[in-house]
Design a protein around this motif. Structure first.
Motif, PDB file in Angstrom:
ATOM      1  N   LEU A  34       0.767  -1.221  -0.125  1.00  0.00           N
ATOM      2  CA  LEU A  34       0.000  -0.184   0.058  1.00  0.00           C
ATOM      3  C   LEU A  34       0.820   1.266  -0.048  1.00  0.00           C
ATOM      4  O   LEU A  34       0.469   2.272  -0.733  1.00  0.00           O
ATOM      5  N   PRO A  35       1.832   1.406   0.736  1.00  0.00           N
ATOM      6  CA  PRO A  35       2.735   2.669   0.590  1.00  0.00           C
ATOM      7  C   PRO A  35       3.419   2.811  -0.706  1.00  0.00           C
ATOM      8  O   PRO A  35       3.725   3.917  -0.867  1.00  0.00           O
ATOM      9  N   ALA A  36       3.600   1.769  -1.341  1.00  0.00           N
ATOM     10  CA  ALA A  36       4.363   1.843  -2.577  1.00  0.00           C
ATOM     11  C   ALA A  36       3.226   2.366  -3.861  1.00  0.00           C
ATOM     12  O   ALA A  36       3.865   2.867  -4.711  1.00  0.00           O
ATOM     13  N   LEU A  37       1.916   2.292  -3.564  1.00  0.00           N
ATOM     14  CA  LEU A  37       1.184   2.544  -4.622  1.00  0.00           C
ATOM     15  C   LEU A  37       1.138   4.247  -4.701  1.00  0.00           C
ATOM     16  O   LEU A  37       1.186   4.812  -3.782  1.00  0.00           O
ATOM     17  N   ALA A  38       1.289   4.941  -5.840  1.00  0.00           N
ATOM     18  CA  ALA A  38       1.107   6.336  -6.034  1.00  0.00           C
ATOM     19  C   ALA A  38      -0.230   6.533  -6.697  1.00  0.00           C
ATOM     20  O   ALA A  38      -0.907   5.720  -7.153  1.00  0.00           O
ATOM     21  N   GLU A  39      -0.430   7.845  -6.966  1.00  0.00           N
ATOM     22  CA  GLU A  39      -1.700   8.340  -7.686  1.00  0.00           C
ATOM     23  C   GLU A  39      -1.747   7.708  -9.119  1.00  0.00           C
ATOM     24  O   GLU A  39      -0.787   7.999  -9.645  1.00  0.00           O
ATOM     25  N   GLY A  40      -2.700   7.071  -9.313  1.00  0.00           N
ATOM     26  CA  GLY A  40      -3.021   6.584 -10.637  1.00  0.00           C
ATOM     27  C   GLY A  40      -2.835   5.274 -11.036  1.00  0.00           C
ATOM     28  O   GLY A  40      -2.852   4.386 -11.744  1.00  0.00           O
ATOM     29  N   ASP A  41      -2.029   4.468  -9.758  1.00  0.00           N
ATOM     30  CA  ASP A  41      -1.508   3.015 -10.000  1.00  0.00           C
ATOM     31  C   ASP A  41      -2.722   2.385  -9.803  1.00  0.00           C
ATOM     32  O   ASP A  41      -3.618   2.417  -8.953  1.00  0.00           O
ATOM     33  N   GLU A  42      -3.066   1.150 -10.668  1.00  0.00           N
ATOM     34  CA  GLU A  42      -4.119   0.352 -10.500  1.00  0.00           C
ATOM     35  C   GLU A  42      -3.239  -1.039 -10.762  1.00  0.00           C
ATOM     36  O   GLU A  42      -2.362  -1.373 -11.490  1.00  0.00           O
ATOM     37  N   VAL A  43      -3.726  -1.927  -9.784  1.00  0.00           N
ATOM     38  CA  VAL A  43      -3.187  -3.392  -9.757  1.00  0.00           C
ATOM     39  C   VAL A  43      -4.079  -4.499  -9.564  1.00  0.00           C
ATOM     40  O   VAL A  43      -5.095  -4.432  -9.077  1.00  0.00           O
ATOM     41  N   THR A  44      -3.758  -5.363 -10.592  1.00  0.00           N
ATOM     42  CA  THR A  44      -4.756  -6.674 -10.701  1.00  0.00           C
ATOM     43  C   THR A  44      -3.886  -7.644 -10.424  1.00  0.00           C
ATOM     44  O   THR A  44      -2.865  -8.136 -11.011  1.00  0.00           O
ATOM     45  N   ILE A  45      -4.315  -8.554  -9.428  1.00  0.00           N
ATOM     46  CA  ILE A  45      -3.505  -9.576  -9.035  1.00  0.00           C
ATOM     47  C   ILE A  45      -4.449 -10.754  -9.364  1.00  0.00           C
ATOM     48  O   ILE A  45      -5.351 -11.193  -8.706  1.00  0.00           O
ATOM     49  N   LEU A  46      -3.593 -11.862 -10.060  1.00  0.00           N
ATOM     50  CA  LEU A  46      -4.186 -13.032 -10.612  1.00  0.00           C
ATOM     51  C   LEU A  46      -3.816 -14.178  -9.669  1.00  0.00           C
ATOM     52  O   LEU A  46      -2.597 -14.559  -9.357  1.00  0.00           O
ATOM     53  N   LEU A  47      -4.819 -15.078  -9.061  1.00  0.00           N
ATOM     54  CA  LEU A  47      -4.653 -15.948  -8.213  1.00  0.00           C
ATOM     55  C   LEU A  47      -5.047 -17.248  -8.966  1.00  0.00           C
ATOM     56  O   LEU A  47      -6.017 -17.196  -9.671  1.00  0.00           O
ATOM     57  N   GLY A  48      -4.251 -18.130  -8.937  1.00  0.00           N
ATOM     58  CA  GLY A  48      -4.478 -19.574  -9.198  1.00  0.00           C
ATOM     59  C   GLY A  48      -5.781 -20.154  -8.566  1.00  0.00           C
ATOM     60  O   GLY A  48      -6.103 -19.664  -7.291  1.00  0.00           O
ATOM     61  N   ALA A  49      -6.525 -21.041  -9.167  1.00  0.00           N
ATOM     62  CA  ALA A  49      -7.422 -21.765  -8.500  1.00  0.00           C
ATOM     63  C   ALA A  49      -7.130 -22.233  -7.071  1.00  0.00           C
ATOM     64  O   ALA A  49      -6.297 -22.940  -6.935  1.00  0.00           O
ATOM     65  N   GLY A  50      -8.150 -21.721  -6.127  1.00  0.00           N
ATOM     66  CA  GLY A  50      -7.715 -22.342  -4.945  1.00  0.00           C
ATOM     67  C   GLY A  50      -6.549 -21.538  -4.035  1.00  0.00           C
ATOM     68  O   GLY A  50      -6.076 -22.201  -2.890  1.00  0.00           O
ATOM     69  N   THR A  51      -5.962 -20.592  -4.519  1.00  0.00           N
ATOM     70  CA  THR A  51      -4.808 -20.162  -3.772  1.00  0.00           C
ATOM     71  C   THR A  51      -5.204 -19.099  -2.581  1.00  0.00           C
ATOM     72  O   THR A  51      -6.218 -18.439  -2.595  1.00  0.00           O
ATOM     73  N   SER A  52      -4.517 -19.293  -1.457  1.00  0.00           N
ATOM     74  CA  SER A  52      -4.604 -18.577  -0.467  1.00  0.00           C
ATOM     75  C   SER A  52      -3.589 -17.708   0.016  1.00  0.00           C
ATOM     76  O   SER A  52      -2.568 -18.111   0.133  1.00  0.00           O
ATOM     77  N   LEU A  53      -3.556 -16.477   0.120  1.00  0.00           N
ATOM     78  CA  LEU A  53      -2.569 -15.657   0.311  1.00  0.00           C
ATOM     79  C   LEU A  53      -2.115 -15.601   1.996  1.00  0.00           C
ATOM     80  O   LEU A  53      -2.978 -15.584   2.607  1.00  0.00           O
ATOM     81  N   THR A  54      -1.038 -15.684   2.166  1.00  0.00           N
ATOM     82  CA  THR A  54      -0.417 -15.875   3.256  1.00  0.00           C
ATOM     83  C   THR A  54      -1.055 -14.729   4.221  1.00  0.00           C
ATOM     84  O   THR A  54      -1.149 -14.821   5.504  1.00  0.00           O
ATOM     85  N   TRP A  55      -0.614 -13.585   3.958  1.00  0.00           N
ATOM     86  CA  TRP A  55      -0.960 -12.234   4.630  1.00  0.00           C
ATOM     87  C   TRP A  55      -2.238 -11.791   4.610  1.00  0.00           C
ATOM     88  O   TRP A  55      -2.842 -10.754   5.158  1.00  0.00           O
ATOM     89  N   GLY A  56      -3.242 -12.378   3.816  1.00  0.00           N
ATOM     90  CA  GLY A  56      -4.712 -12.030   3.666  1.00  0.00           C
ATOM     91  C   GLY A  56      -4.697 -10.935   2.242  1.00  0.00           C
ATOM     92  O   GLY A  56      -3.622 -10.498   1.864  1.00  0.00           O
TER      93      GLY A  56
END
Length: 371
Positions: free
Chosen positions: A9-31
């Motif tokens: 989040l601190p690295a995001l600048a104004e205008g940045d948009e991020v799409t994170i693609l997860l594999g089927a059934g993927t769970s992120l460690t940190w949420g």
């Protein structure tokens, strides 16, 4: 990087948009990251098959990203007739390019070939260390020199020094004695643990200390004979790292007397950075990567010399002065390796790559943080 909410989040600048693609059934460690500029898409098909490739192509046509960034070098960038995006690969492990891993010879060969082709076609390649970058260029050819950059990895803030009460709670939960050393391993790197076990088995000056191995479920069977030959029955405790939460893993690092990192694999050693950040002294193999990153913050030994492992083990155990000095050096060293710094450098590079080519970035030295 998508797991690290505190850094992302601190690295995001104004205008940045991020799409994170997860594999089927993927769970992120940190949420998941809750932010208006960050969204998630979960793949329904395996991306390396025809249906999965079609799904990726459709996603690219919908999102129209400027950059497609992946850590899986065997996954080809999605091709679309209506939109072309630049491709970036993050490379922290060279085992795929060396055809090391599970599967038959031909399976490993085609995986290696696909990874090499993807890297050669990529617009840019990111490595965490100069040593890995140099070796990668040797493996896939000199043209990669013009598009390979170094952005240091960081350690998550959850890896920190812990109180005695926190350590006691986790030790009781996982049935770990008060005095223990920590090491890491996997099925692929199990052979590197043999010198460490031999060093512990021949160290008469240091007794009644348990070796806790963080790894996968296949390690106990692979190391059964080595443990018996070293007379370490009952003194080695295996823990499946997948069963630990990040907080528990951090506490285990913090409570250990020291960390042994015997791996000789051409990969970024996450365990060393985590141990240093939690105030735990480290004994590791003498490699270009470890020397480049950690300098005098770690004790480096010959990977197969049992005597050197034993001497370093005894020195750190019996000398409180050496131990305190190494802890101080480790904490100082890890101050520069933060996930926030890594994320900011990655986003800054991505923004720059959107406007110019990797060759232009290198030629004009537009960023001092890139090698």
């Amino acid at each position: 990087m998508a797991d690290m909410v505190d850094a992302f989040l601190p690295a995001l600048a104004e205008g940045d948009e991020v799409t994170i693609l997860l594999g089927a059934g993927t769970s992120l460690t940190w949420g998941r990251i809750e932010h208006p500029s960050v969204r998630y898409v979960e793949a329904l098909k395996r991306p390396k098959r025809r249906a999965g490739a079609a799904e990726l192509r459709k996603l690219v046509e919908q999102v129209k990203p400027d950059i497609w960034w992946s850590a899986d070098t065997t996954l080809s960038p999605p091709k679309s007739k209506h939109h072309v995006c630049k491709s970036v690969y993050g490379v922290v492990d060279l085992n795929t390019l060396l055809a090391v891993g599970k599967g038959t010879y031909w399976r490993r060969y085609f995986r290696q070939r696909r990874a090499s082709q993807n890297l050669m076609r990529a617009d840019a390649i990111i490595c965490p260390t100069k040593a890995i970058s140099t070796r990668l260029i040797q493996l896939i050819g000199l043209p990669a020199r013009h598009k390979t950059f170094v952005i240091a990895n960081g350690v998550h803030p959850v890896f920190r020094q812990h109180t005695a009460e926190e350590i006691l709670t986790v030790r009781r939960k996982h049935l770990i004695p008060q005095r223990y050393v920590l090491t890491t391993g996997s099925i692929e790197t199990a052979q590197f643990l043999t010198p460490v076990l031999k060093a512990m088995g021949t160290s008469e000056e240091v007794s009644s200390i348990t070796c806790v191995v963080l790894g996968d479920t296949g390690l106990p069977n692979l190391l059964r004979d080595e443990i018996r030959d070293c007379h370490l029955e009952g003194m080695v405790r295996f823990i499946d790292v997948k069963t630990l939460t990040p907080a528990e893993e951090s506490v285990l690092y913090s409570g250990a007397a020291m960390l042994f990192e015997p791996s000789q694999a051409l990969a970024f050693p996450y365990s060393i950075l985590r141990a240093l950040a939690t105030g735990t002294p480290v004994i590791c193999t003498a490699s270009a990567t470890n020397k480049e990153l950690y300098g005098q913050a770690v004790l480096r030994v010959h990977p197969t010399d049992v005597r050197e492992w034993m001497q370093a083990f005894i020195a750190l155990t019996l000398s409180s002065t050496l131990r305190e000095r190494q802890i101080e050096r480790g904490l100082t060293c890890t101050q520069q390796f933060t996930t926030t710094a890594m994320a900011k450098a990655s986003f800054a590079f991505a923004r720059l790559l959107c406007t110019v080519s990797a060759a232009t970035i290198r030629k004009n030295h537009l960023s001092s943080s890139h090698d």
